[in-house]
Design a protein around this motif. Structure first.
Motif, PDB file in Angstrom:
ATOM      1  N   LEU A  57      49.371  -0.648 -64.776  1.00 31.32           N
ATOM      2  CA  LEU A  57      48.180  -1.489 -64.914  1.00 31.32           C
ATOM      3  C   LEU A  57      47.962  -2.321 -63.649  1.00 31.32           C
ATOM      4  O   LEU A  57      46.821  -2.495 -63.189  1.00 31.32           O
ATOM      5  N   LEU A  58      49.050  -2.814 -63.068  1.00 29.18           N
ATOM      6  CA  LEU A  58      48.948  -3.569 -61.821  1.00 29.18           C
ATOM      7  C   LEU A  58      48.380  -2.677 -60.717  1.00 29.18           C
ATOM      8  O   LEU A  58      47.467  -3.093 -59.984  1.00 29.18           O
ATOM      9  N   TRP A  59      48.906  -1.453 -60.612  1.00 34.16           N
ATOM     10  CA  TRP A  59      48.379  -0.539 -59.591  1.00 34.16           C
ATOM     11  C   TRP A  59      46.914  -0.221 -59.868  1.00 34.16           C
ATOM     12  O   TRP A  59      46.073  -0.211 -58.951  1.00 34.16           O
ATOM     13  N   SER A  60      46.589   0.058 -61.116  1.00 26.57           N
ATOM     14  CA  SER A  60      45.241   0.507 -61.471  1.00 26.57           C
ATOM     15  C   SER A  60      44.191  -0.547 -61.151  1.00 26.57           C
ATOM     16  O   SER A  60      43.158  -0.244 -60.538  1.00 26.57           O
ATOM     17  N   TYR A  61      44.430  -1.775 -61.575  1.00 30.94           N
ATOM     18  CA  TYR A  61      43.444  -2.825 -61.311  1.00 30.94           C
ATOM     19  C   TYR A  61      43.360  -3.158 -59.819  1.00 30.94           C
ATOM     20  O   TYR A  61      42.282  -3.447 -59.293  1.00 30.94           O
ATOM     21  N   MET A 370      46.745   4.114 -74.076  1.00 26.97           N
ATOM     22  CA  MET A 370      46.907   3.389 -72.824  1.00 26.97           C
ATOM     23  C   MET A 370      47.592   4.255 -71.775  1.00 26.97           C
ATOM     24  O   MET A 370      47.188   4.280 -70.608  1.00 26.97           O
ATOM     25  N   ILE A 371      48.646   4.967 -72.186  1.00 25.31           N
ATOM     26  CA  ILE A 371      49.351   5.834 -71.256  1.00 25.31           C
ATOM     27  C   ILE A 371      48.409   6.901 -70.705  1.00 25.31           C
ATOM     28  O   ILE A 371      48.368   7.190 -69.513  1.00 25.31           O
ATOM     29  N   SER A 372      47.633   7.493 -71.587  1.00 16.09           N
ATOM     30  CA  SER A 372      46.674   8.513 -71.179  1.00 16.09           C
ATOM     31  C   SER A 372      45.672   7.961 -70.177  1.00 16.09           C
ATOM     32  O   SER A 372      45.374   8.591 -69.154  1.00 16.09           O
ATOM     33  N   GLN A 373      45.150   6.783 -70.454  1.00 16.94           N
ATOM     34  CA  GLN A 373      44.134   6.211 -69.571  1.00 16.94           C
ATOM     35  C   GLN A 373      44.709   5.809 -68.222  1.00 16.94           C
ATOM     36  O   GLN A 373      43.998   5.830 -67.213  1.00 16.94           O
ATOM     37  N   VAL A 374      45.987   5.452 -68.168  1.00 20.36           N
ATOM     38  CA  VAL A 374      46.628   5.150 -66.889  1.00 20.36           C
ATOM     39  C   VAL A 374      46.545   6.371 -65.971  1.00 20.36           C
ATOM     40  O   VAL A 374      46.168   6.272 -64.802  1.00 20.36           O
ATOM     41  N   HIS A 375      46.882   7.533 -66.492  1.00 23.34           N
ATOM     42  CA  HIS A 375      46.813   8.752 -65.689  1.00 23.34           C
ATOM     43  C   HIS A 375      45.365   9.104 -65.343  1.00 23.34           C
ATOM     44  O   HIS A 375      45.080   9.569 -64.237  1.00 23.34           O
ATOM     45  N   THR A 376      44.469   8.862 -66.280  1.00 27.04           N
ATOM     46  CA  THR A 376      43.052   9.141 -66.025  1.00 27.04           C
ATOM     47  C   THR A 376      42.529   8.285 -64.886  1.00 27.04           C
ATOM     48  O   THR A 376      41.826   8.769 -63.986  1.00 27.04           O
ATOM     49  N   VAL A 377      42.860   7.007 -64.909  1.00 23.66           N
ATOM     50  CA  VAL A 377      42.409   6.083 -63.863  1.00 23.66           C
ATOM     51  C   VAL A 377      42.945   6.515 -62.500  1.00 23.66           C
ATOM     52  O   VAL A 377      42.221   6.500 -61.497  1.00 23.66           O
ATOM     53  N   LYS A 378      44.206   6.910 -62.465  1.00 25.32           N
ATOM     54  CA  LYS A 378      44.800   7.355 -61.203  1.00 25.32           C
ATOM     55  C   LYS A 378      44.034   8.538 -60.628  1.00 25.32           C
ATOM     56  O   LYS A 378      43.702   8.565 -59.438  1.00 25.32           O
ATOM     57  N   VAL A 379      43.736   9.518 -61.469  1.00 27.13           N
ATOM     58  CA  VAL A 379      43.001  10.694 -61.021  1.00 27.13           C
ATOM     59  C   VAL A 379      41.610  10.320 -60.523  1.00 27.13           C
ATOM     60  O   VAL A 379      41.175  10.753 -59.454  1.00 27.13           O
ATOM     61  N   CYS A 380      40.916   9.506 -61.291  1.00 24.53           N
ATOM     62  CA  CYS A 380      39.564   9.090 -60.901  1.00 24.53           C
ATOM     63  C   CYS A 380      39.561   8.397 -59.552  1.00 24.53           C
ATOM     64  O   CYS A 380      38.757   8.718 -58.661  1.00 24.53           O
ATOM     65  N   ILE A 381      40.465   7.442 -59.375  1.00 25.59           N
ATOM     66  CA  ILE A 381      40.500   6.674 -58.132  1.00 25.59           C
ATOM     67  C   ILE A 381      40.860   7.563 -56.947  1.00 25.59           C
ATOM     68  O   ILE A 381      40.218   7.509 -55.883  1.00 25.59           O
TER      69      ILE A 381
END
Length: 388
Positions: A57-61, A370-381
């Motif tokens: 979450l820290l990395w994502s934001y 939440m775990i799923s969305q963490v990976h999704t955010v990484k891919v999107c970014i």
């Protein structure tokens, strides 16, 4: 689908995930973010909190702020940073706790290279967002902890796990599955962490460690016959099994090139591009084989198809397209992205496992969204960055 449409969908998916976290997962009672969501899609206030999720979450934001400059994302990154700093960092013995309870007290004290690497990468990303020195100091402290305890002076590479006091003893029954091996994924975690740290701290010794790890990847982690990565090895790099993972191949294909570019190792750049494409090529061949098998024996090929639906591999496909301008790679991205998005929306993700490797409680299972969305955010970014 076109590239423009893909970028729009990635941005929309990114915004949706970040909005979901900010409106559903903030823990206003005990601090930080919820460890899991309950069946009513509300924070499970007493669920354990994992280092991997909180550092992600820290990395994502932080990465989202670096991409779009939304001040709310920076504020939530600061919230994640303070919780990681205050509750996950072992101030006495060093390293990162694997999990804490809902009060923020250590629950699983074991030290895992995955958590430590994720913390270093996340803190480095936050430094770029906040331009604050405190997270940089902490990132360097954790980097030194990782080098001191996880690096293997005899064979090179990095260990997987230790007990709270950094011992690797027979009584570590709950870590028996990892203390005597090293995984390629673990080495890739370290590679990604060190590369992100180098962005904010271009140190000569860090560059050498990155160079050494890239060499180890090519020398010891790739099967010279099949071209696939080994999934796990013994301490001396002897492969433990012949199991392959196209996901791992695709992930490594972009991580190794990314690290080579970050440290500006121009002498090795062409070789890195070649290795990147070779890994992507064998991965796609395996994915195609899985698709054919699926059409014949759908149930029996479910395990192989799991690889083709993993999020992180999508970056590898797009990376291969960038390197070659081969539309076939881009079409693979267009093909897999809708499936991945649907799978994320359905919350049909990998089950979340604790340090014992056993299936965890219902609250841990409910952390899947939440775990799923963490990976999704990484891919999107990562892909949006490449499209800019």
């Amino acid at each position: 689908m076109t590239s423009h449409q893909l970028k729009q969908e990635l941005q929309l998916t990114l915004n949706d995930a970040l909005h979901y976290w900010s409106t559903h997962t903030v823990d206003y009672v005990f601090g930080g973010f919820a460890g899991a969501m309950n069946d009513a899609d509300q924070p499970d206030e007493k669920a354990p909190k994992s280092a991997m999720l909180n550092c992600s979450l820290l990395w994502s934001y932080s990465a989202a702020y670096n991409l779009n400059r939304n001040i709310q994302h920076l504020q939530l990154a600061e919230r994640a940073f303070k919780y990681v700093r205050n509750h996950f960092v072992d101030k006495k013995l060093g390293g990162i706790y694997w999990t804490v309870d809902y009060l923020g007290d250590p629950l699983d004290h074991s030290k895992r290279v995955a958590a430590l690497a994720m913390a270093i990468s996340a803190l480095s990303e936050y430094v770029r967002a906040s331009e604050d020195n405190e997270p940089k100091v902490l990132a360097l402290k954790l980097y030194n902890d990782l080098i001191k305890h996880f690096y293997n002076d005899r064979y090179g590479g990095y260990a997987e796990a230790f007990s709270n006091d950094w011992k690797n003893e027979e009584d570590l029954e709950k870590l028996s599955d990892v203390v005597n091996e090293r995984t390629t994924r673990g080495q890739l975690n370290v590679l990604q962490a060190f590369a992100n740290l180098y962005r904010i701290w271009p140190d000569a010794d860090l560059k050498k460690r990155l160079t050494d790890l890239l060499w180890q990847l090519g020398e010891h982690m790739i099967d010279p016959v099949t071209g696939h990565l080994y999934e796990s090895m013994y301490e001396d790099w002897t492969p433990k099994s012949s199991a392959i993972s196209p996901l791992l191949d695709l992930e490594a294909s972009w991580l190794l090139l990314n690290a080579t570019e970050i440290i500006q190792d121009y002498a090795s750049l062409e070789a890195a591009k070649k290795q990147s494409l070779l890994l992507a090529s064998v991965a796609i061949e395996e994915l195609h084989s899985a698709e054919v098998e699926s059409s014949r024996e759908e149930e029996q090929s479910s395990e192989k198809m799991e690889h083709s639906l993993e999020l992180d591999g999508l970056i590898g496909l797009y990376n291969a397209y960038q390197l070659t301008d081969n539309e076939a790679y881009l079409q693979q991205v267009f093909t897999y992205w809708p499936r991945l998005k649907e799978r994320t929306n359905q919350n049909n993700t990998q089950s979340f496992k604790g340090a014992t490797g056993q299936q965890e409680s219902a609250s841990a299972k409910r952390s899947n969204k939440m775990i799923s969305q963490v990976h999704t955010v990484k891919v999107c970014i990562e892909i949006i960055r490449r499209m800019v």
